[in-house]
Design an enzyme around this catalytic site. Sequence first.
Site, PDB file in Angstrom:
ATOM      1  N   GLU A  89      10.403  -0.351   4.569  1.00 15.36           N
ATOM      2  CA  GLU A  89      10.416  -1.524   5.435  1.00 15.36           C
ATOM      3  C   GLU A  89       9.045  -2.189   5.411  1.00 15.36           C
ATOM      4  O   GLU A  89       8.112  -1.718   6.069  1.00 15.36           O
ATOM      5  CB  GLU A  89      10.715  -1.114   6.887  1.00 15.36           C
ATOM      6  N   GLU A 107       6.737   0.691  14.050  1.00 15.11           N
ATOM      7  CA  GLU A 107       6.365   0.461  15.456  1.00 15.11           C
ATOM      8  C   GLU A 107       5.777   1.741  16.068  1.00 15.11           C
ATOM      9  O   GLU A 107       4.889   1.673  16.931  1.00 15.11           O
ATOM     10  CB  GLU A 107       7.589  -0.031  16.252  1.00 15.11           C
ATOM     11  N   GLY A 110      11.576  -7.861  12.019  1.00 17.15           N
ATOM     12  CA  GLY A 110      11.718  -8.696  13.211  1.00 17.15           C
ATOM     13  C   GLY A 110      11.138 -10.086  13.072  1.00 17.15           C
ATOM     14  O   GLY A 110      10.987 -10.798  14.058  1.00 17.15           O
ATOM     15  N   SER A 129      14.467  -7.566   8.631  1.00 16.20           N
ATOM     16  CA  SER A 129      15.223  -8.829   8.751  1.00 16.20           C
ATOM     17  C   SER A 129      16.464  -8.884   7.861  1.00 16.20           C
ATOM     18  O   SER A 129      16.811  -9.950   7.342  1.00 16.20           O
ATOM     19  CB  SER A 129      14.312 -10.037   8.496  1.00 16.20           C
ATOM     20  N   ASN A 135      19.143   0.402  13.889  1.00 18.86           N
ATOM     21  CA  ASN A 135      18.054   0.843  14.749  1.00 18.86           C
ATOM     22  C   ASN A 135      17.994  -0.096  15.945  1.00 18.86           C
ATOM     23  O   ASN A 135      17.522  -1.220  15.833  1.00 18.86           O
ATOM     24  CB  ASN A 135      16.723   0.798  13.956  1.00 18.86           C
ATOM     25  N   TRP A 136      18.491   0.393  17.065  1.00 21.94           N
ATOM     26  CA  TRP A 136      18.565  -0.464  18.258  1.00 21.94           C
ATOM     27  C   TRP A 136      17.214  -0.649  18.946  1.00 21.94           C
ATOM     28  O   TRP A 136      17.095  -1.467  19.846  1.00 21.94           O
ATOM     29  CB  TRP A 136      19.575   0.119  19.259  1.00 21.94           C
ATOM     30  N   LYS A 137      16.242   0.145  18.586  1.00 22.77           N
ATOM     31  CA  LYS A 137      14.937   0.101  19.275  1.00 22.77           C
ATOM     32  C   LYS A 137      15.184   0.259  20.789  1.00 22.77           C
ATOM     33  O   LYS A 137      16.088   0.999  21.161  1.00 22.77           O
ATOM     34  CB  LYS A 137      14.185  -1.188  18.919  1.00 22.77           C
ATOM     35  N   HIS A 180       8.633   5.199  11.919  1.00 23.19           N
ATOM     36  CA  HIS A 180       8.913   3.758  11.967  1.00 23.19           C
ATOM     37  C   HIS A 180       7.591   3.018  12.208  1.00 23.19           C
ATOM     38  O   HIS A 180       6.725   3.513  12.935  1.00 23.19           O
ATOM     39  CB  HIS A 180       9.924   3.453  13.083  1.00 23.19           C
ATOM     40  N   GLY A 211      17.511  -6.077  14.494  1.00 21.28           N
ATOM     41  CA  GLY A 211      18.136  -7.129  15.310  1.00 21.28           C
ATOM     42  C   GLY A 211      19.629  -7.313  15.056  1.00 21.28           C
ATOM     43  O   GLY A 211      20.418  -7.394  16.007  1.00 21.28           O
TER      44      GLY A 211
HETATM   45  P1  PGA Z   1      14.774  -5.973  11.893  1.00 16.45           P
HETATM   46  O1  PGA Z   1      14.207  -4.498  12.164  1.00 16.45           O
HETATM   47  O2  PGA Z   1      16.047  -5.829  11.109  1.00 16.45           O
HETATM   48  O3  PGA Z   1      14.976  -6.570  13.241  1.00 16.45           O
HETATM   49  O4  PGA Z   1      13.722  -6.681  11.084  1.00 16.45           O
HETATM   50  C1  PGA Z   1      14.282  -3.501  11.177  1.00 16.45           C
HETATM   51  C2  PGA Z   1      13.644  -2.224  11.668  1.00 16.45           C
HETATM   52  O5  PGA Z   1      12.633  -2.270  12.367  1.00 16.45           O
HETATM   53  O6  PGA Z   1      14.127  -1.111  11.366  1.00 16.45           O
END
Ligand code: PGA
Length: 247
Positions: free
Chosen positions: A163, A93, A169, A208, A11-13, A91, A230
């Site tokens: 998650e 976010e 993150g 993470s 997931n590149w966001k 997600h 990330g």
């Molecule tokens: P992260 O993000 O690996 O940077 O913690 C995971 C995600 O939001 O899907």
Amino acid sequence: MGQRKPIVAGNWKMNGSCELIKEIAAVSTQVSSEQCEVLIFPPAVLLSEAISAGLTCGTQTVSEFESGAYTGEIQASLVKSLGANYTLVGHSERRSIYGESDEDVANKFAQAQQSGLTPILCIGETQAQREQGKTEEVVKQQLEAVIKKLGIASLANSVIAYEPVWAIGTGLTATPEQAQATHKYIRDLLSDYDKHVANALRILYGGSVNESNSELLFAQADIDGGLIGGASLKPQSFKAICESAKG
Ligand code: PGA
């Protein structure tokens, strides 16, 4: 992981570039597709580029509406027609920054499936909810929002990503035991609705994940791969994570 083929999804966001697509495409061809499905969720504006590079892709969200006057939204049927097969929905976010409710997420899940996309339904508790002992209650409510609207059979053509919000993150990963406990809870809960659906469903862990912790996480009985933020932006880390999913 047993009989379920693992997925490693990046997931590149709101990150990435045409350059990174080339680098990740080179890496993903080195990972055996027999043993692990590699998916990339680039920003929607890079989707065509990523598909042309041979990546199996999806969007990070889709609109709950079929078409019409929804400026700025991503139309699921167009995503499908570009050659993508997946989309993330719900997600954390999207839920926390853009205020998506469980109902919105269920509607997006429905729209994705109607358009021929496989939704990856993201669920997970916040730090405060975990501290209050509410992890199971929260993931149950997030799952049941979809089951009540669309039925358990709708999950047969989907993937779940658990998650914990506190692990996204932050560098704070759930321990393999913590993650496994929630994954097992999710599978047992779904099993009460339909054993076959629960058994076949891939449940990814996210939060993470990196090349140092992925192997132990993916070795857990109910963890079928990962959703990687990330570390999916670093080709060599991402490759190592994919390798570790082969078991
Ligand atoms: P992260 O993000 O690996 O940077 O913690 C995971 C995600 O939001 O899907």
